[in-house]
Design an enzyme around this catalytic site. Sequence first.
Site, PDB file in Angstrom:
ATOM      1  N   ASP A   1       0.829  -1.155   0.052  1.00  0.00           N
ATOM      2  CA  ASP A   1      -0.023   0.069  -0.009  1.00  0.00           C
ATOM      3  C   ASP A   1       0.929   1.333   0.056  1.00  0.00           C
ATOM      4  OD1 ASP A   1      -1.017  -2.273   2.113  1.00  0.00           O
ATOM      5  OD2 ASP A   1      -3.004  -1.272   1.173  1.00  0.00           O
TER       6      ASP A   1
ATOM      7  N   ASP B   1     -10.997  -4.613  -1.431  1.00  0.00           N
ATOM      8  CA  ASP B   1      -9.939  -4.019  -0.557  1.00  0.00           C
ATOM      9  C   ASP B   1     -10.660  -3.378   0.484  1.00  0.00           C
ATOM     10  OD1 ASP B   1      -7.593  -3.209   0.764  1.00  0.00           O
ATOM     11  OD2 ASP B   1      -6.868  -2.561  -1.137  1.00  0.00           O
TER      12      ASP B   1
HETATM   13  O1  LIG Z   1      -5.837   0.115   1.132  1.00  0.00           O
HETATM   14  C1  LIG Z   1      -6.030  -0.147   2.280  1.00  0.00           C
HETATM   15  C2  LIG Z   1      -6.212   1.200   2.893  1.00  0.00           C
HETATM   16  O2  LIG Z   1      -6.167   2.152   2.005  1.00  0.00           O
HETATM   17  C3  LIG Z   1      -5.899  -1.266   2.861  1.00  0.00           C
HETATM   18  O3  LIG Z   1      -5.455  -2.372   2.040  1.00  0.00           O
HETATM   19  C4  LIG Z   1      -6.916  -1.908   3.438  1.00  0.00           C
HETATM   20  O4  LIG Z   1      -7.618  -1.023   4.148  1.00  0.00           O
HETATM   21  C5  LIG Z   1      -6.976  -3.307   4.048  1.00  0.00           C
HETATM   22  O5  LIG Z   1      -6.966  -3.262   5.369  1.00  0.00           O
HETATM   23  P1  LIG Z   1      -8.016  -3.897   6.321  1.00  0.00           P
HETATM   24  O6  LIG Z   1      -8.242  -5.333   5.613  1.00  0.00           O
HETATM   25  O7  LIG Z   1      -7.673  -3.784   7.539  1.00  0.00           O
HETATM   26  O8  LIG Z   1      -9.279  -3.085   6.219  1.00  0.00           O
END
Ligand SMILES: O=C(CO)[C@H](O)[C@H](O)COP(=O)(O)O
Length: 271
Positions: free
Chosen positions: A69, A217
């Site tokens: 990321d 995501d």
């Molecule tokens: O791109 C993202 C935030 O910008 C992360 O990949 C995403 O939020 C994943 O985290 P979680 O599974 O903890 O929500």
Amino acid sequence: FKPTTFAAPRHSRSCCSGCPICCPTTLAAVYGEPRPVQIIPSVLPADFGKLGADCKALEDAGCDRIQFDVMDGNFVPNLTFGPDTIRWCRQYTTLPFETQLMVSEKCTDAMLPQFTEVTKGPNGEPGVVIVHVEACTHLHRALSSIRAAGGSPSVALNPHTPPEMIENVLDLVDHVLVMTVNPGFGGQAYIPTMTDKIRKIRKWIVDRNLDVDIEVDGGIKATKETIGACAEAGANCFIAGSGLFAYDDMAQGVKELTALAKEGQGLPANA
Ligand SMILES: O=C(CO)[C@H](O)[C@H](O)COP(=O)(O)O
């Protein structure tokens, strides 16, 4: 008295995307042939002081790919790392990489070749490079340049962005990433209205006979309401950050996420 019987509606390309509203009596599973389920951890919850070792742990847990990321403190209100960090991680695992560029247009324009290079596999295989539709005035050009540089082009869209914004680049990408939270931070809650967006994009892909995966995501956990709903709507690549790192045994997490995704697709867990 003879009760009227209705033939169960069947999914067809001229009918609908297989949504439970139009076809309430059929299994509300993915429209078209399900694509292979892939579990892809986001590195956000990892220990950045030992990111290489954490990448190796994700490989040992049975993940399919690792998502890096990249945040610039401008496109999103958070700052992570640049291409050198990804390049270092390549030495610790042979898993494929993907890089999500949550950066403003200036950064995309200046650094796309570097990010495409460091995202490649151990033998130079194409890595998945994801640009945001909101950050690219010349999206067509950005995606084509990723392909030309030996990468696998992909496009992401924020929760408020209508799916029509990527409709005209579907022929240029290998993946569409539907953000199911507002980008910037891990650990947020899945936004349920994103499920219909996935369904709509899936219908375009199947109807046009395109070879494109849908990634989701944000807030993806081993629950029917998150990974299960996304799989049923047509996603097959699942980014899980906090939802995977929460497990002491991440291999168990990968198993549970996979089983629920397959169930959502209408397949048995061992398919
Ligand atoms: O791109 C993202 C935030 O910008 C992360 O990949 C995403 O939020 C994943 O985290 P979680 O599974 O903890 O929500």
